[in-house]
Design an enzyme around this catalytic site. Structure first.
Site, short mmCIF file in Angstrom:
data_model
loop_
_atom_site.label_atom_id
_atom_site.label_comp_id
_atom_site.label_asym_id
_atom_site.label_seq_id
_atom_site.Cartn_x
_atom_site.Cartn_y
_atom_site.Cartn_z
N SER A 91 3.65 -2.21 10.36
CA SER A 91 5.10 -2.22 10.56
C SER A 91 5.75 -3.55 10.20
O SER A 91 6.69 -4.00 10.87
CB SER A 91 5.44 -1.83 12.00
OG SER A 91 5.03 -0.49 12.25
N HIS B 257 -9.34 1.00 5.22
CA HIS B 257 -8.05 1.23 5.88
C HIS B 257 -8.27 2.19 7.05
O HIS B 257 -9.09 3.11 6.96
CB HIS B 257 -7.05 1.82 4.87
CG HIS B 257 -5.66 1.83 5.40
ND1 HIS B 257 -5.23 2.79 6.29
CD2 HIS B 257 -4.61 1.00 5.20
CE1 HIS B 257 -3.96 2.54 6.61
NE2 HIS B 257 -3.56 1.46 5.96
N GLY C 231 2.84 -1.17 4.26
CA GLY C 231 2.83 0.24 3.92
C GLY C 231 4.23 0.72 3.58
O GLY C 231 4.75 0.52 2.48
N GLY D 73 2.74 2.17 10.75
CA GLY D 73 3.70 3.25 10.57
C GLY D 73 4.45 3.64 11.83
O GLY D 73 5.11 4.68 11.86
N ASN E 184 0.87 -1.18 0.00
CA ASN E 184 0.00 0.00 0.00
C ASN E 184 0.90 1.23 0.00
O ASN E 184 1.49 1.57 1.03
CB ASN E 184 -0.89 -0.04 1.25
CG ASN E 184 -1.68 1.25 1.45
OD1 ASN E 184 -1.80 2.06 0.53
ND2 ASN E 184 -2.21 1.43 2.64
N TRP E 185 0.99 1.87 -1.14
CA TRP E 185 1.90 3.04 -1.26
C TRP E 185 1.31 4.29 -0.63
O TRP E 185 2.00 5.30 -0.51
CB TRP E 185 2.22 3.28 -2.74
CG TRP E 185 3.26 2.35 -3.29
CD1 TRP E 185 3.56 1.09 -2.83
CD2 TRP E 185 4.14 2.60 -4.38
NE1 TRP E 185 4.58 0.55 -3.57
CE2 TRP E 185 4.95 1.46 -4.54
CE3 TRP E 185 4.32 3.68 -5.25
CZ2 TRP E 185 5.93 1.36 -5.53
CZ3 TRP E 185 5.30 3.58 -6.24
CH2 TRP E 185 6.09 2.43 -6.38
N LYS E 186 0.04 4.25 -0.26
CA LYS E 186 -0.62 5.43 0.32
C LYS E 186 -0.40 6.66 -0.60
O LYS E 186 -0.31 6.50 -1.82
CB LYS E 186 -0.12 5.69 1.74
CG LYS E 186 -0.12 4.44 2.61
CD LYS E 186 0.10 4.75 4.05
CE LYS E 186 0.23 3.46 4.82
NZ LYS E 186 0.16 3.66 6.26
N GLU F 214 -5.07 -5.07 10.90
CA GLU F 214 -4.06 -4.03 11.08
C GLU F 214 -4.32 -3.29 12.39
O GLU F 214 -5.17 -2.37 12.42
CB GLU F 214 -4.12 -3.04 9.92
CG GLU F 214 -3.86 -3.65 8.57
CD GLU F 214 -3.32 -2.63 7.59
OE1 GLU F 214 -2.22 -2.83 7.10
OE2 GLU F 214 -3.99 -1.61 7.36
N GLU G 31 -6.70 4.63 8.04
CA GLU G 31 -6.53 6.06 7.71
C GLU G 31 -7.78 6.61 7.03
O GLU G 31 -8.12 7.79 7.22
CB GLU G 31 -5.28 6.24 6.83
CG GLU G 31 -4.00 6.03 7.65
CD GLU G 31 -2.80 5.52 6.88
OE1 GLU G 31 -2.84 5.54 5.64
OE2 GLU G 31 -1.84 5.09 7.54
C1 PEP Z 1 -0.66 0.11 6.17
O1 PEP Z 1 -0.81 1.31 6.04
O2 PEP Z 1 -1.52 -0.66 5.71
C2 PEP Z 1 0.53 -0.35 6.86
C3 PEP Z 1 0.54 -1.59 7.26
O3 PEP Z 1 1.56 0.56 7.03
P1 PEP Z 1 3.03 0.25 7.62
O4 PEP Z 1 3.49 -1.06 7.01
O5 PEP Z 1 3.85 1.40 7.20
O6 PEP Z 1 2.87 0.12 9.10
#
Ligand code: PEP
Length: 249
Positions: A211, A96, A232, A172, A11-13, A166, A98
């Site tokens: 993470s 998600h 992410g 993050g 997921n590049w966001k 998640e 976010e």
């Molecule tokens: C995500 O946003 O889905 C995610 C898992 O981010 P990260 O790997 O950066 O924690």
């Protein structure tokens, strides 16, 4: 338990300009020979047609990061599931944390988006996860159970649906739950999917996200009930994404 092929989705966001396309080319090149794992990249909408072209003919799927519940209409700035399908996408992330947090998306909205994904022939990646306060209060399993019940529409009771667990506090932050905590939640999700959808539910993959990095991926991916990762930050660098994929393969 049914054997499910692992999936690693990046997921590049809201990250990535055209200058990031060589990372996608490097992922395509590095993924050759990684036979035992499915891969997907979910770039920002602006890059998606270009990323789609790079992925063409490769086993790596294109995914969207979100979709609108309607097929088309006066919804400025939104992208429909049908538009993602038209671009050749196979997956779309919905719910998600976010989106839930910054766009006030409720479980009902998430369910409508997941239903739209199914309508368009895409696999929804439906995200659920508890906040730190909910975990500290001992409410994790009940929070997840409620999110699953309300965010998964009946249409998504099919083998190609994907759930991503998640924990919000792990996204993050560099923090991850213990392996025992991950296993506890994944087993609970598996039981809920089995109870609601039977044989189809037992084929639904449940990804862990939060993470995931090259140095913890092998441990996390070996946890019973973990069918891959939603990644992410570490998905933005081909070497890191490929190392995580390798840990699954
Ligand atoms: C995500 O946003 O889905 C995610 C898992 O981010 P990260 O790997 O950066 O924690």
């Amino acid at each position: 338990m049914a054997e499910r092929r692992k999936l690693v989705a990046g997921n590049w966001k809201m990250n990535g300009l055209r200058s990031a396309l060589p990372e996608v080319q490097a992922i395509v090149a590095g993924a050759r020979g990684l036979g035992q794992v499915d891969l997907a990249i979910c770039p920002p909408s602006t890059l998606s047609p270009m990323v789609g072209e790079v992925l063409l003919g490769s086993p790596i799927a294109l995914g969207g990061q979100d979709c609108h519940a309607s097929a088309n209409g006066a919804f400025t700035g939104d992208v429909s599931a049908e538009m993602w399908a038209d671009l050749g996408a196979r997956f779309v992330i919905v719910g998600h944390s976010e989106r839930r947090q910054y766009h006030a998306e409720t479980d009902a909205i998430v369910a409508a988006k997941a239903a739209a994904a199914c309508r368009a022939g895409l696999s929804p990646i439906i995200c659920v996860g508890e906040s730190l306060a909910e975990r500290d209060a001992g409410d994790t399993l009940s929070v997840i159970a409620g999110q699953l019940a309300r965010s998964i529409p009946d249409e998504a009771g099919r083998p190609d649906t994907v759930i991503a667990y998640e924990p919000v506090w792990a996204i993050g932050t560099g923090r991850t739950p213990t392996l025992a905590q991950v296993e506890e939640v994944h087993q609970a999700i598996g039981r809920a999917l089995d109870a609601r959808f039977g044989a189809a539910g037992r084929q639904i993959r449940v990804l862990y996200g939060g993470s995931v990095k090259p140095d913890n991926a092998a441990q996390l991916m070996a946890v019973p009930g973990v069918d891959g990762a939603l990644v992410g930050g570490a998905s933005l660098k081909a070497a890191d994404f490929l190392a995580i994929a390798q840990a699954c393969a």
